[in-house]
Design an enzyme around this catalytic site. Structure first.
Site, short mmCIF file in Angstrom:
data_model
loop_
_atom_site.label_atom_id
_atom_site.label_comp_id
_atom_site.label_asym_id
_atom_site.label_seq_id
_atom_site.Cartn_x
_atom_site.Cartn_y
_atom_site.Cartn_z
N GLU A 329 0.94 -1.18 -0.07
CA GLU A 329 0.31 -0.20 0.18
C GLU A 329 0.71 1.03 -0.15
OE1 GLU A 329 -3.98 -1.39 2.54
OE2 GLU A 329 -2.91 -0.28 3.41
N CYS A 330 0.91 1.65 -0.79
CA CYS A 330 1.00 3.56 -1.27
C CYS A 330 2.85 3.82 -0.91
CB CYS A 330 0.95 4.06 -0.23
SG CYS A 330 0.98 6.28 -0.34
N GLY A 331 3.49 3.57 0.46
CA GLY A 331 4.61 3.49 0.32
C GLY A 331 5.31 1.80 -0.26
N SER A 419 -1.39 -1.09 -4.25
CA SER A 419 -1.73 0.45 -4.86
C SER A 419 -1.40 1.32 -4.27
CB SER A 419 -3.29 0.65 -5.48
OG SER A 419 -3.66 0.23 -4.02
#
Length: 443
Positions: A329-331, A419
């Site tokens: 997720e993200c990072g 994502s």
């Protein structure tokens, strides 16, 4: 019996994090068992809450987990504590931009808990009475039980403010003087995380505790706190998991500190052995790793060190090549790209990542566009975005998510689901069970 109180404010920047964190630490230091909570999706404040209370800081966000889970999650997190201290988000009535859903006021009502309002008094005196009258009368279902006056300039200023509070019948529980040494370093996404701030984070919590202990009536706060209403208690599992317990590596440390406490609890209850790995320090994955979780965080702040740890990047690339389930997720998404700001990353995804000058922020009602180790195609979730980065391309040939008004986003690539969308595992516990089941197949 566990009591509870919400620490809120008329607006962001009023000092509620200082008061809430200081209150958690001050009560803990005098022997009161405190369960710390934060309203909203924020990952950073709970890290400081954990330092303050010595118990996991937990989030309460009805947008992400559903209104029906808020009370059960509080009762789960508060087991064994004497008081739950719940820090609010933004201003008392601020929530989702479109409709205010998920505000501090709304969560306080869901939990059945009174509110202590922290008011920034710099530049005002008797006007605080009008402010308090407005906040108390705006929604009669919100029970404001007392006030902490912050940034008070002098004894005379305090006298006038106390008189103003008496005019509207609200007790003053504390008066904090103006001071600047409690500042915690900030960056593009808010405060620097407790995991990164290290010794300085502990010092900041110490200073908050000393300030609150000296200027807030702790017994008065305990007196206005009320018992948590009874009801269901959230549980991460419903029975004994079946089959082998696969090893799930969970990235942590300074670069990947964005996570919810319930995530590890759900993984464990689903049958996984969760082992932490720090991509800034560890050069290999834990022995027997069958799956990998890469949470959000600030890899962009540690990009040189992450790029320099070639052995771990190679190990992750080799794990992905086997089709093992990987949740990023993200990072975590940035770390799996070919490069981040020109520095070589894991190269698992055919994409490049870079910092931008634009903040992407908000809740998303998303639908899974591709089936994965976490979600079935067509499954709907509530999530949120919070980043200053962009990935090119935005999505892979098999995109992870779609939501109204946006192009498809994210990557389903072999066993990888990556994502920018953050989700709360307690809001979609089936995804965690599905992930562990996929890890069992490969173990």
């Amino acid at each position: 019996m566990v009591r509870a109180v919400v620490i809120a404010a008329p607006a962001s920047g009023s000092g509620k994090t200082t008061v809430a964190t200081g209150l958690m630490a001050a009560l803990t230091r005098r022997g009161t068992a405190v369960a710390p909570f934060k309203i909203g999706p924020d990952y950073i404040d709970p890290g400081y809450h954990t330092l303050a209370a010595g118990r996991p800081g937990r989030n309460l966000d009805p947008v992400l987990v559903g209104e029906q889970r808020i009370g059960p999650l509080v009762r789960h997190g508060a087991r064994g504590a004497e008081i739950a201290v719940i820090e609010g988000v933004m201003g008392l009535f601020d929530g989702r931009v479109s409709d205010g859903y998920g505000s501090t006021a709304q969560v306080a009502a869901m939990v059945g808990t009174p509110v202590v309002l922290v008011v920034d008094c710099k530049g005002q005196s008797r006007s605080v009475a009008a402010l308090l009258h407005g906040f108390r009368s705006f929604d009669p279902t919100v029970r404001i039980a007392g006030v902490v006056l912050n940034r008070v300039g002098s004894e005379r200023h305090a006298e006038v403010l106390r008189a103003a509070c008496a005019e509207v019948g609200l007790p003053v529980l504390g008066v904090l003087p103006r001071r600047t040494e409690l500042a915690v370093p900030s960056r593009h996404l808010g405060l620097v995380t407790a995991a990164e701030h290290g010794v300085a984070a502990t010092a900041a919590v110490d200073a908050m505790a000393e300030l609150v202990a000296a200027h807030v009536d702790l017994d008065a706060v305990l007196a206005v706190a009320e018992p948590l209403p009874g009801g269901d208690v959230w549980s991460p599992g419903t029975g004994e998991p079946q089959g082998r317990r696969p090893v799930v590596a969970m990235a942590g440390g300074a670069a990947f500190s964005f996570g919810y406490a319930e995530h590890v609890e759900l993984l464990d209850a689903a049958g996984a052995d969760v082992v932490l790995v720090d991509p800034l320090r560890d050069e290999k994955l834990p022995d027997g790793t069958s799956a990998l979780v890469l949470p959000g965080g600030f890899p962009e702040e540690h990009v040189v060190a992450l790029g320099g740890n070639a052995p771990l990047r190679t190990a992750i690339r080799e794990l992905a090549a086997t089709g093992a389930p990987i949740h990023a997720e993200c990072g975590g998404l940035l770390y799996l790209c070919r490069d981040l700001d020109g520095v070589e990353m894991c190269g698992v995804l055919p994409a490049s990542a870079a910092m931008t000058g634009r903040l992407t922020l908000g809740y998303r009602e998303a639908v899974a566009l591709t089936g994965s180790s976490l979600f079935a195609a067509g499954e709907r979730v509530s999530g949120h975005e919070f980043h200053h980065c962009a990935v090119t391309p935005r999505a892979g040939e098999q995109p992870a998510w779609g939501w109204r008004g946006a192009e498809p986003e994210g990557f389903v690539h072999g066993g990888v689901h990556a994502s920018f969308l953050h989700t709360h595992p307690a809001g979609a516990p089936g995804a965690i069970a599905r992930f562990v089941a996929a890890a069992q197949v490969g173990s």
